[in-house]
Design an enzyme around this catalytic site. Structure first.
Site, PDB file in Angstrom:
ATOM      1  CE  LYS A 144     -93.107  16.403 -74.731  1.00  0.00           C
ATOM      2  NZ  LYS A 144     -92.393  15.517 -73.831  1.00  0.00           N
ATOM      3  CG  ASP A 182     -87.690  16.831 -71.230  1.00  0.00           C
ATOM      4  OD1 ASP A 182     -88.622  17.641 -71.389  1.00  0.00           O
ATOM      5  OD2 ASP A 182     -87.767  15.630 -71.541  1.00  0.00           O
ATOM      6  CD  GLN A 221     -93.077  11.991 -73.241  1.00  0.00           C
ATOM      7  OE1 GLN A 221     -92.503  12.875 -73.869  1.00  0.00           O
ATOM      8  NE2 GLN A 221     -93.912  12.261 -72.255  1.00  0.00           N
TER       9      GLN A 221
HETATM   10  N1  GUN Z   1     -93.469  12.730 -69.063  1.00  0.00           N
HETATM   11  C1  GUN Z   1     -94.318  13.577 -68.439  1.00  0.00           C
HETATM   12  N2  GUN Z   1     -93.882  14.845 -68.575  1.00  0.00           N
HETATM   13  C2  GUN Z   1     -92.728  14.793 -69.270  1.00  0.00           C
HETATM   14  C3  GUN Z   1     -91.825  15.784 -69.733  1.00  0.00           C
HETATM   15  O1  GUN Z   1     -91.958  16.991 -69.505  1.00  0.00           O
HETATM   16  N3  GUN Z   1     -90.761  15.321 -70.436  1.00  0.00           N
HETATM   17  C4  GUN Z   1     -90.568  14.000 -70.696  1.00  0.00           C
HETATM   18  N4  GUN Z   1     -89.478  13.643 -71.382  1.00  0.00           N
HETATM   19  N5  GUN Z   1     -91.388  13.062 -70.288  1.00  0.00           N
HETATM   20  C5  GUN Z   1     -92.468  13.460 -69.578  1.00  0.00           C
END
Ligand code: GUN
Length: 296
Positions: free
Chosen positions: A53, A120, A97
């Site tokens: 990211k 998200d 996350q």
């Molecule tokens: N953990 C696994 N996939 C994701 C996601 O798309 N966003 C976040 N914040 N955590 C995750």
């Protein structure tokens, strides 16, 4: 005939080029889109996602900052960090996350993210808007699946889409998104899950199958109709002593067998994965554009 391989890496690269231009336009107006990421602990998979990211954000000219709290950080500390990012005007997008350590209440933390900065799209306000078809940030993996389909010439409109899996991150929001009376959606959606008696009965009727169960190679060729399109959202680590890291990634589909039968299929890795991060970047750019008054 062998299936078309839908290359997520290429579609993602194309979208990232478009985003670069949008970031440039924002910077001309004195706005640099910013993404704030909260990572608690050092779970290897989470670290690798967060790194992707950060790298993606920087590559398109965005500002990115990851706050890495220790694994034993208190719930209050996590909430305080989210609050700080919510209030900081440098950040147009804020994400935490997942998964979080067990002593931290995930729901409480997600509910604390400002819905305007919720890139998200996990906040219940945004989930509600999605279900109702109101403008909102779109959840990244479902939006990535939709973009992959549309940009590869497989518009879901009027098609029967069978989604395998009912998670809050993929299955449920994808169903909500694809059933809307909108461009790139307007599909007939069936959701199958662990409570479904005969999953294959449903998948065999699908024009498009989306596998999002988190079970390695659970979707086999006999479950797929000749000429169907198959999107594999699964990312499963399976032990492989011959691989440098001791594991390799496999999807939820038996790729090798299905590619002889389907019209198109996404690989793992290199399918949906790169799209998820790209859609996160898009949500952050969009939040900045909204602040700049470039979009309503
Ligand atoms: N953990 C696994 N996939 C994701 C996601 O798309 N966003 C976040 N914040 N955590 C995750």
């Amino acid at each position: 005939m062998a299936a078309k391989i839908i290359k997520g890496t290429e579609v993602a690269a194309q979208i990232r080029e478009e985003l670069k231009e949008r970031v440039k336009r924002l910077k001309e107006k004195g706005i640099t889109p910013g993404l704030g990421v909260v990572l608690v602990g050092q779970d290897p998979a989470s670290v690798s996602y967060v790194t992707a990211k950060a790298k993606g954000a920087e590559e398109i000219g965005m500002f990115e900052q990851t706050i890495n709290l220790p694994a034993d950080a208190s719930e209050e500390e996590v909430l305080r960090t989210v609050d700080r990012l919510n209030r900081d005007p440098r950040f147009h997008g804020v994400l935490v996350q997942l998964p979080l350590p067990k002593h931290v209440n995930t729901e409480k933390v997600i509910n604390f993210i400002s819905p305007e900065k919720d890139v998200d799209a996990f906040h219940p306000v945004n989930q509600g808007k999605l279900l109702r078809g109101e403008p909102c940030p779109l959840p990244c993996t479902p939006h990535g699946v939709q973009q992959l389909l549309v940009r590869s010439g497989f518009d879901p409109g009027g098609k029967h889409v069978v989604i395998c899996g009912r998670s809050n991150i993929v299955g449920k929001p994808l169903a909500a998104m694809l059933m809307q009376k909108k461009k790139g959606a307007n599909a007939t959606v069936t959701v199958v899950h662990t409570g479904t008696k005969d999953m294959a009965y449903f998948t065999r009727q699908a024009d498009i199958v989306v596998a999002a169960m988190g079970a390695p190679k659970a979707i086999t060729a006999d479950m797929i109709r000749e000429g169907a399109v198959v999107i594999d959202v699964g990312v499963n680590r399976v032990e492989d002593p011959t691989a440098a890291k001791g594991f390799r990634l496999v999807g939820d589909c038996d790729f090798e067998a299905i590619k002889e039968k389907a019209a198109a299929i996404t690989p793992v890795p290199g399918g949906v994965g790169p799209m998820t991060v790209t859609m996160l970047l898009m949500n952050t750019v969009e939040a900045a554009e909204r602040e700049a008054g470039l979009i309503p």
